[in-house]
Write an enzyme that holds these catalytic residues in place. Structure first.
Site, PDB file in Angstrom:
ATOM      1  N   GLU A 171      41.907   9.701 -15.746  1.00  0.00           N
ATOM      2  CA  GLU A 171      41.327  10.816 -16.530  1.00  0.00           C
ATOM      3  C   GLU A 171      41.016  12.306 -15.986  1.00  0.00           C
ATOM      4  O   GLU A 171      40.025  12.655 -15.789  1.00  0.00           O
ATOM      5  CB  GLU A 171      39.830  10.318 -17.131  1.00  0.00           C
ATOM      6  CG  GLU A 171      40.150   9.253 -17.853  1.00  0.00           C
ATOM      7  CD  GLU A 171      38.931   8.544 -18.670  1.00  0.00           C
ATOM      8  OE1 GLU A 171      38.885   7.595 -19.358  1.00  0.00           O
ATOM      9  OE2 GLU A 171      37.851   9.269 -18.111  1.00  0.00           O
ATOM     10  N   GLU A 351      41.967   1.279 -20.441  1.00  0.00           N
ATOM     11  CA  GLU A 351      40.352   1.152 -20.834  1.00  0.00           C
ATOM     12  C   GLU A 351      40.119   1.225 -22.254  1.00  0.00           C
ATOM     13  O   GLU A 351      40.707   1.889 -22.954  1.00  0.00           O
ATOM     14  CB  GLU A 351      39.624   2.181 -20.143  1.00  0.00           C
ATOM     15  CG  GLU A 351      39.470   2.380 -18.876  1.00  0.00           C
ATOM     16  CD  GLU A 351      38.612   3.594 -18.106  1.00  0.00           C
ATOM     17  OE1 GLU A 351      37.721   3.991 -19.003  1.00  0.00           O
ATOM     18  OE2 GLU A 351      38.753   3.872 -16.809  1.00  0.00           O
TER      19      GLU A 351
END
Length: 441
Positions: A171, A351
């Site tokens: 991320e 995720e």
């Protein structure tokens, strides 16, 4: 709302089913065995930054309790585990000497997973940059690209043949925007120009690291993980429509265009003006190395408004303890769009999960909302596969309750409940459901 029920045997035989964690959130042992401080150690020590004034000093004590945690993973019945390495644990200053005690910890962990037949999926950077590198400017300083590349190469040299994938960064949007522009995550800086330079250096170091690791002759799949969401205008107002397009550029296209097309989107660069990242010759080509997989972290969809922030409760859908709307079909939409627009070689859901206010009652944690969330997002993943998207993995976030960054220990994402006073681990009902699903029951 996605309501269909799917079974494991409806997915490809080689599909990766897993759970995910990150080093800072679970390991604890913040200064044990030669580990250096990370930017999150520093951030946690800054008054007012963490909601419950906690830190990662102890977390889930995974550094010492890893055998028990590997047993939990095996009991769940997953065939894959996604975890991250703490850079300051294996190289305290982010440059210079390696810390063999740190490498020994990951060697033990990988060996235990190997013995149980569980695939190892390694992330090199899940936000815990060595503080000594931040003292030199962190991700806003181009020098960090070389330091990261050397770190990545050493890890790949030692462990590349023993893991099933290597992810460079988790991320980068969060690292750069929440850390360097909004200042609500480590390192707590508020500068759009620094944030955009951090974006560039994260993507550049990704490409540099891929080149260097592949230079070792490894066949290990290598890629990157992005947090992505479909973005909708809050209304039909042209200003909201334009804002949604710009936000999509800042959150998705800025990263995907650079990685898969070798360009930054012009509308975003125009919008950034003097804050746009500074490039050197060859940077874009380096960033656009071929990725063996793209990891997608998906939690909810987003709305864009030119005026007041959009209130997700007005959609009528459930909302998690983070205030995020439960919207499984957004995952299907996102996967289909990525496949259509960018054709990534491999597409993994790395995720997906939700925080709710879990309660332990008579030794049991009944969490029907999380169970439904996981079930419905697995179904949404299957919907994408049925539409021709070659999705190859689903990792639930997270294996267990942990340190949830600026929220401290107040938000619980785990399939496994952790009593942070006793460190006792207990399967929640969502974990029991996932266990049965994976067993084909």
């Amino acid at each position: 709302m996605t309501t269909k029920t799917v079974s494991r045997d409806q997915f490809p035989k080689d599909f990766k089913w897993g759970v995910a964690t990150s080093s800072f959130q679970i390991e604890g042992a913040h200064d044990s065995d030669g580990k250096g401080p990370s930017i999150w150690d520093t951030f946690c020590a800054t008054e007012g930054k963490i909601a419950d004034a906690s830190n990662g000093h102890v977390a889930c004590e995974h550094y010492t309790r890893w055998p028990e945690d590997v047993d939990l993973i095996a009991r769940l019945g997953v065939n894959a585990y996604r975890f991250s390495m703490s850079w300051p644990r294996v190289q305290p200053d982010g440059q210079g000497a390696w810390n063999e005690a740190g490498f020994a910890f990951y060697d033990q962990l990988i060996t235990a997973l190997e013995e149980r037949g569980i695939e190892r999926h390694l992330t090199l950077n899940h936000w815990d940059l060595p503080q000594s590198l931040q003292d030199q400017g962190g991700w806003a300083n181009r020098d960090v690209c070389g330091h990261f590349t050397r770190y990545a190469t050493e890890v790949a040299r030692r462990f590349g043949h023993r893991v099933h994938s290597i992810c460079t960064h988790n991320e980068p949007w969060v690292i750069a925007i929440l850390g360097y522009e909004q200042g609500i995550f480590a390192p707590g800086i508020q500068s759009r120009s620094q944030a955009m330079q951090a974006v560039h250096h994260l993507l550049l170091s990704h490409g540099m690291a891929l080149q260097a690791m592949r230079g070792l002759g490894l066949a290990t799949p290598m890629g990157i993980v992005l947090n992505l969401s479909p973005i909708y205008p809050a209304s039909d107002d042209p200003k909201d429509v334009a804002k949604a397009k710009l936000d999509d550029g800042l959150i998705l296209r800025l990263y995907m265009d650079a990685l898969y097309k070798g360009v930054y989107p012009q509308d975003v660069i125009d919008h950034l003006g003097s804050d746009a990242p500074q490039l050197q010759a060859g940077d874009l080509a380096t960033m656009a190395q071929s990725n063996d997989f793209l990891g997608v972290n998906y939690y909810t969809r987003n709305f864009s408004s030119s005026g007041n922030p959009w209130d997700v409760t007005s959609t009528g859908n459930a909302v998690t303890d983070m205030g995020w709307e439960v919207y499984p079909q957004g995952l299907t939409e996102l996967l289909c769009r990525l496949h259509t627009d960018y054709h990534p070689q491999g597409l993994w859901v790395t995720e997906n999960g939700a925080a709710f206010k879990d309660q332990m009652v008579n030794g049991e944690v009944n969490d029907p909302q999380r169970l439904a969330y996981i079930r419905d997002h697995i179904a949404a993943t299957h919907d994408a596969i049925q539409q021709g998207v070659p999705v190859g993995a689903y990792f639930a976030w997270s294996l267990m309750d942990n340190f949830e960054w600026a929220s401290g220990y107040a938000k619980r994402f785990g399939l496994v409940h952790v009593d942070f006073e006793t460190q006792k681990r207990t399967f929640k009902n969502s974990a029991l459901w996932y266990q049965k699903f994976l067993a084909g029951k």
